[in-house]
Scaffold this motif. Sequence first.
Motif, PDB file in Angstrom:
ATOM      1  N   LEU A 150     100.256 107.440  84.667  1.00 50.75           N
ATOM      2  CA  LEU A 150      99.977 106.011  84.561  1.00 50.75           C
ATOM      3  C   LEU A 150     100.787 105.397  83.415  1.00 50.75           C
ATOM      4  O   LEU A 150     101.283 104.270  83.517  1.00 50.75           O
ATOM      5  CB  LEU A 150      98.485 105.782  84.331  1.00 50.75           C
ATOM      6  CG  LEU A 150      97.571 106.012  85.535  1.00 50.75           C
ATOM      7  CD1 LEU A 150      96.111 105.882  85.125  1.00 50.75           C
ATOM      8  CD2 LEU A 150      97.893 105.034  86.661  1.00 50.75           C
ATOM      9  N   TRP A 169      89.921 105.644  90.104  1.00 48.65           N
ATOM     10  CA  TRP A 169      90.411 104.637  89.149  1.00 48.65           C
ATOM     11  C   TRP A 169      91.929 104.740  89.005  1.00 48.65           C
ATOM     12  O   TRP A 169      92.636 103.721  89.040  1.00 48.65           O
ATOM     13  CB  TRP A 169      89.705 104.872  87.815  1.00 48.65           C
ATOM     14  CG  TRP A 169      90.115 103.989  86.678  1.00 48.65           C
ATOM     15  CD1 TRP A 169      90.801 102.807  86.744  1.00 48.65           C
ATOM     16  CD2 TRP A 169      89.844 104.215  85.286  1.00 48.65           C
ATOM     17  NE1 TRP A 169      90.977 102.286  85.478  1.00 48.65           N
ATOM     18  CE2 TRP A 169      90.398 103.122  84.572  1.00 48.65           C
ATOM     19  CE3 TRP A 169      89.189 105.226  84.585  1.00 48.65           C
ATOM     20  CZ2 TRP A 169      90.315 103.035  83.178  1.00 48.65           C
ATOM     21  CZ3 TRP A 169      89.104 105.118  83.210  1.00 48.65           C
ATOM     22  CH2 TRP A 169      89.656 104.041  82.519  1.00 48.65           C
ATOM     23  N   ALA A 170      92.434 105.942  88.859  1.00 50.34           N
ATOM     24  CA  ALA A 170      93.879 106.131  88.699  1.00 50.34           C
ATOM     25  C   ALA A 170      94.638 105.656  89.933  1.00 50.34           C
ATOM     26  O   ALA A 170      95.658 104.962  89.833  1.00 50.34           O
ATOM     27  CB  ALA A 170      94.185 107.604  88.426  1.00 50.34           C
ATOM     28  N   ARG A 188      89.352  99.300  91.424  1.00 52.46           N
ATOM     29  CA  ARG A 188      89.741  99.671  90.058  1.00 52.46           C
ATOM     30  C   ARG A 188      88.660  99.267  89.064  1.00 52.46           C
ATOM     31  O   ARG A 188      88.251 100.062  88.200  1.00 52.46           O
ATOM     32  CB  ARG A 188      91.064  98.989  89.700  1.00 52.46           C
ATOM     33  CG  ARG A 188      91.423  99.096  88.213  1.00 52.46           C
ATOM     34  CD  ARG A 188      92.742  98.412  87.916  1.00 52.46           C
ATOM     35  NE  ARG A 188      92.767  97.014  88.271  1.00 52.46           N
ATOM     36  CZ  ARG A 188      92.256  96.025  87.535  1.00 52.46           C
ATOM     37  NH1 ARG A 188      91.652  96.306  86.377  1.00 52.46           N
ATOM     38  NH2 ARG A 188      92.346  94.771  87.922  1.00 52.46           N
ATOM     39  N   THR A 210      94.510 101.800  90.240  1.00 53.55           N
ATOM     40  CA  THR A 210      95.385 101.176  89.249  1.00 53.55           C
ATOM     41  C   THR A 210      96.851 101.299  89.655  1.00 53.55           C
ATOM     42  O   THR A 210      97.613 100.319  89.602  1.00 53.55           O
ATOM     43  CB  THR A 210      95.177 101.819  87.870  1.00 53.55           C
ATOM     44  OG1 THR A 210      93.809 101.672  87.474  1.00 53.55           O
ATOM     45  CG2 THR A 210      96.071 101.166  86.821  1.00 53.55           C
ATOM     46  N   ALA A 211      97.258 102.508  90.045  1.00 52.96           N
ATOM     47  CA  ALA A 211      98.647 102.719  90.452  1.00 52.96           C
ATOM     48  C   ALA A 211      98.985 101.915  91.692  1.00 52.96           C
ATOM     49  O   ALA A 211     100.088 101.366  91.818  1.00 52.96           O
ATOM     50  CB  ALA A 211      98.903 104.202  90.698  1.00 52.96           C
ATOM     51  N   LEU A 238      97.221 112.726  84.782  1.00 57.26           N
ATOM     52  CA  LEU A 238      97.006 111.377  85.294  1.00 57.26           C
ATOM     53  C   LEU A 238      97.326 110.335  84.232  1.00 57.26           C
ATOM     54  O   LEU A 238      97.929 109.299  84.516  1.00 57.26           O
ATOM     55  CB  LEU A 238      95.561 111.212  85.766  1.00 57.26           C
ATOM     56  CG  LEU A 238      95.179 111.919  87.064  1.00 57.26           C
ATOM     57  CD1 LEU A 238      93.686 111.747  87.334  1.00 57.26           C
ATOM     58  CD2 LEU A 238      95.984 111.387  88.235  1.00 57.26           C
ATOM     59  N   SER A 239      96.922 110.603  83.010  1.00 54.18           N
ATOM     60  CA  SER A 239      97.191 109.694  81.903  1.00 54.18           C
ATOM     61  C   SER A 239      98.693 109.519  81.707  1.00 54.18           C
ATOM     62  O   SER A 239      99.189 108.397  81.527  1.00 54.18           O
ATOM     63  CB  SER A 239      96.539 110.223  80.627  1.00 54.18           C
ATOM     64  OG  SER A 239      96.781 109.376  79.538  1.00 54.18           O
ATOM     65  N   GLU A 271      94.789  98.787  81.415  1.00 50.42           N
ATOM     66  CA  GLU A 271      94.161  99.962  82.004  1.00 50.42           C
ATOM     67  C   GLU A 271      94.593 101.281  81.360  1.00 50.42           C
ATOM     68  O   GLU A 271      93.773 102.189  81.197  1.00 50.42           O
ATOM     69  CB  GLU A 271      94.457 100.007  83.511  1.00 50.42           C
ATOM     70  CG  GLU A 271      93.871  98.851  84.296  1.00 50.42           C
ATOM     71  CD  GLU A 271      92.359  98.778  84.163  1.00 50.42           C
ATOM     72  OE1 GLU A 271      91.672  99.797  84.348  1.00 50.42           O
ATOM     73  OE2 GLU A 271      91.845  97.676  83.849  1.00 50.42           O
ATOM     74  N   VAL A 272      95.864 101.417  81.021  1.00 51.68           N
ATOM     75  CA  VAL A 272      96.349 102.697  80.503  1.00 51.68           C
ATOM     76  C   VAL A 272      95.663 103.094  79.193  1.00 51.68           C
ATOM     77  O   VAL A 272      95.219 104.243  79.045  1.00 51.68           O
ATOM     78  CB  VAL A 272      97.881 102.689  80.351  1.00 51.68           C
ATOM     79  CG1 VAL A 272      98.369 103.955  79.652  1.00 51.68           C
ATOM     80  CG2 VAL A 272      98.542 102.577  81.727  1.00 51.68           C
ATOM     81  N   PHE A 318      92.217 104.305  80.006  1.00 49.10           N
ATOM     82  CA  PHE A 318      92.247 105.608  80.668  1.00 49.10           C
ATOM     83  C   PHE A 318      92.493 106.722  79.651  1.00 49.10           C
ATOM     84  O   PHE A 318      91.845 107.773  79.680  1.00 49.10           O
ATOM     85  CB  PHE A 318      93.339 105.622  81.740  1.00 49.10           C
ATOM     86  CG  PHE A 318      93.220 106.761  82.708  1.00 49.10           C
ATOM     87  CD1 PHE A 318      92.582 106.598  83.921  1.00 49.10           C
ATOM     88  CD2 PHE A 318      93.753 108.007  82.408  1.00 49.10           C
ATOM     89  CE1 PHE A 318      92.462 107.651  84.819  1.00 49.10           C
ATOM     90  CE2 PHE A 318      93.647 109.069  83.286  1.00 49.10           C
ATOM     91  CZ  PHE A 318      92.995 108.887  84.501  1.00 49.10           C
ATOM     92  N   GLN A 335      89.629 109.824  89.331  1.00 45.41           N
ATOM     93  CA  GLN A 335      90.724 109.915  90.287  1.00 45.41           C
ATOM     94  C   GLN A 335      90.871 108.613  91.074  1.00 45.41           C
ATOM     95  O   GLN A 335      91.980 108.123  91.294  1.00 45.41           O
ATOM     96  CB  GLN A 335      90.494 111.090  91.238  1.00 45.41           C
ATOM     97  CG  GLN A 335      90.648 112.451  90.573  1.00 45.41           C
ATOM     98  CD  GLN A 335      90.599 113.584  91.577  1.00 45.41           C
ATOM     99  OE1 GLN A 335      91.154 113.476  92.663  1.00 45.41           O
ATOM    100  NE2 GLN A 335      89.945 114.668  91.211  1.00 45.41           N
TER     101      GLN A 335
END
Length: 433
Positions: A395, A263-264, A234, A267-268, A391-392, A290-291, A294, A261
Motif C-alpha cells: 500500500l 481493508w487493503a 474500505r 483501499t488499493a 500489505l503495508s 489510509e496508509v 494501516f 485483508q
Amino acid sequence: MIINTSLLVNNPEIIKSLLDGSMKRYGSVIRWASGTENAGQIVRHLAETPGLTDKLRDLPFSPIIGGVDIIGHGMNYHKLIGIEKTLSSVMGLTQIAAGASVLNLGVSIAGFAYMGYKLHQIQKSLGHLQHSMEAGFNRLEAGLNRVEEGVNRLEDSLNRVENRLDIISGQLAYLYLLVEDNRQKQQSLAKAISHLHQAMLIKEIAALNAELDDRKRFPNESSRESLKVASRVRLFLANQAIQITPALDAELMLNTDVSIQGWAVATATEANLLLEIGKHQEAKELLAVEVPKFKQVAQRWGDELICDENSYLSTAYRFANTRFQDHITTERTERIIDISPSDHTLSSEQIQRKKTNVDVEFTMSHSSQLDQAWTYRQIAIAEYLDTLSELSARLDSLQSFAALCESKNIKSSREILPDSNAKTGLYILPPNE
C-alpha cells in the motif's frame, strides 16, 4: 504507452544490484538499500502483465500438508515471471504469506481480477475451515464415545480430523498452529467461524467481490459505482480492524485478518480506480490517510505478538534463530522487523546483542519448556505478522505509483502499464521525475 516498460530480466544492472544487496524490493518498488548513497530512493516501480493474473489463479496455495516447514511460503512467482529462483529469493518472493497476495505485486488495473479472486478465496477458506473442523469434531466425539472399543479406532478418527484440517487454505494456516493442541479451543473456534459467516464482514467483502467481478466484465463502463462500493467497504473494514485490541487469540486474529485483508483490497481498488480515470491527487490524498492508519494497526499487532514473557525473546530477531531455519526465511524475518517499532531502529551493535541473548536463551536448560506447541505458535505469529508487513509495504508503494502518474501528467494509469499484448512477466517502470 507514453513511457517504455521493460522486463526485469532484461535489466542486468538492477538484477546485479538486487543480488549484491545494494537494491531491495519493498512492496511494488525497488529501492536503494540502507547503507548506500541514495538509501531509500526509488529506482524502479514493478508491474505485472495482465496475463499473469490468470496464471496466478492456477498456482496452489500453501496448505499445511507435509508439515509446518512449508507454511506461509505463499506463491512462488519466479516460475511465472521468468526470473531465477535465486533472484526470487533475493526479492523476498519465496515466503510471502498467502494473505498478502490479495494485492498483486504490481499495480496494474488488471490486478483487480486477482484481487477479486483472493477475496473469494477468503470466503471459500472460511467455508472449508468451518466444514472441515465441524466434520472432524463430530467424528472425534464419536471416536471418544467408543474409546472402549479400542485405541486403534480412536487413532483412525484423529487421523481423519487431521486430514480434513489439511485443506485449510494457506492464509489461514496460522489458525491450525494456534489451536491444534487445544481441542476445546478448536470447538470454540468452529462456533466463532459459523457466526462469522453471518457477520457484516463477509457481507462487505462479498459486495466488493461482486463489484470487482462486474468491473472485470465491463472494464470500459463508468467507475463511479465501483468507487462508491470500494469506499464504503474500505471505511467499514478499516473501522473493524482499528477498533480491535490485538491479542494472541485465534478467534480474534481471524476476525482481524478478514477485516485487514478486505481493508487493503478496498483501499488499493479505490486508489487504482482513481488513477485509472486520471484523478491522481484524489488517489494521493486517499492513500495519505489510509496508509499511515494501516501501518499503525500493523505495528500494534507487531508489538503485541512479538512480546514474550521472557524479555530476552521479546524481539522479532528470535525468528532468525537456527531453531526456525527450516520454517522462517530471512526475508520473512526482515519484513516482520519492519513493523516492530522496538526492533526497527536498532543499531548493528544492539541487533547483535539481541541475537546473542536469543541464542543464549534457546541453549539454556529451561528452553526445554519451549515445546512443539510453542514453536508452532511462533511460526503462526511469523506468518500473521508477515502478511501485515507485506500489505503495508504494498500500500505504501502504491503511494509512490500515484506520485509517478502525477509526475508524468497522464490521463490514465493504463498509459504507463504493460498492455494485454505484453509478454507475461514482471516489468519495471522508471522512477518519479
